[in-house]
Design a protein around this motif. Structure first.
Motif, mmCIF file in Angstrom:
data_model
loop_
_atom_site.group_PDB
_atom_site.id
_atom_site.type_symbol
_atom_site.label_atom_id
_atom_site.label_comp_id
_atom_site.label_asym_id
_atom_site.label_seq_id
_atom_site.Cartn_x
_atom_site.Cartn_y
_atom_site.Cartn_z
ATOM 1 N N THR A 1 -0.579 5.341 2.768
ATOM 2 C CA THR A 1 -1.863 4.636 2.738
ATOM 3 C C THR A 1 -1.945 3.596 3.843
ATOM 4 N N ASP B 1 -4.791 3.607 6.746
ATOM 5 C CA ASP B 1 -5.736 2.494 6.866
ATOM 6 C C ASP B 1 -5.618 1.800 8.221
ATOM 7 N N ASP C 1 -11.626 1.490 1.656
ATOM 8 C CA ASP C 1 -11.044 1.067 0.394
ATOM 9 C C ASP C 1 -10.846 -0.445 0.435
ATOM 10 N N LEU D 1 0.801 -1.225 0.000
ATOM 11 C CA LEU D 1 0.000 0.000 0.000
ATOM 12 C C LEU D 1 0.832 1.272 0.000
#
Length: 220
Positions: free
Chosen positions: A104, A108, A165, A100
């Motif tokens: 990110t 997350d 996501d 990722l």
């Protein structure tokens, strides 16, 4: 937030607001802030790792987790459980960063762990009045304060939830799958939550502990 001299909208978009602000005060304040930040993260990581390891260790003693996690070293520390938790943490971190990217992955995992942490506090909040009821000490204050805290945590969860996501969905789904699998395979066959540590630092059945608390409340 107190040091930020720009609009709050810019604060939310800044990747490193503390470093940005401390840099304006000079190199020495920046280094002090970095050391304190690293120390805070290090202490937090140790606390969560040791706490999680001891939860697994206690589940193992209650026959709700593999017996290997109940093994301790000469200092009576659950080393295997601690290594297991640390390894899982390192693996999740490494895979998240690799697939990722740092930004990110950080966003997350921070959001997911925040939701899980607040969810745990919500369960604790509901459990406090139940605990006081079981020992015969439930009162207005002991019921209202935990419920207020639970309401605040519920609000925190709703504020922490963003549009998920693919990575977030995979992590949450995997976590839930592991928990459900643990319960079906091992957890429901044991006695989770049946042991507690009393005031004398001795492990006793929770029913015995509750009985002692009831007797203590009657005498006082």
């Amino acid at each position: 937030v107190a040091l930020w001299n720009g609009p709050l909208s810019a604060l939310a978009c800044s990747p490193q607001p503390l470093i940005y602000e401390m840099y304006s005060f000079g190199v020495l304040p920046l280094l002090i802030a970095l050391v304190m930040s690293i120390n805070s993260l290090f202490a937090s990581n140790i606390g969560t790792t040791l706490g999680a390891a001891r939860i697994i260790f206690n589940l193992s003693r209650e026959k709700s987790a593999p017996a290997i996690f109940s093994k301790v070293n000469k200092s009576h520390e659950p080393v295997i459980a601690t290594i297991f938790v640390g390894s899982i943490t390192g693996l999740v971190t490494a895979l998240s960063v690799i697939f990722l990217g740092i930004n990110t992955a950080f966003a997350d995992i921070s959001a997911i762990t925040g939701i899980l942490w607040l969810s745990g506090r919500i369960i604790d909040g509901f459990g406090v009045p139940v605990f006081y009821y079981r020992i015969g000490q439930l009162g207005l204050v002991s019921a209202i304060i935990p419920l207020i805290a639970t309401g605040l945590n519920l609000w925190g969860v709703t504020e922490s939830i963003s549009v998920p996501d693919i990575a977030s969905i995979v992590i949450l789904t995997s976590t839930m799958a592991v928990l459900i699998g643990w319960y079906l395979i091992k957890g429901r066959k044991g006695n989770p939550g049946s042991l507690v540590v009393d005031d004398n630092n001795e492990v006793i059945p929770i029913d015995e502990y509750l009985k002692k608390l009831k007797e203590k409340s009657v005498t006082t």
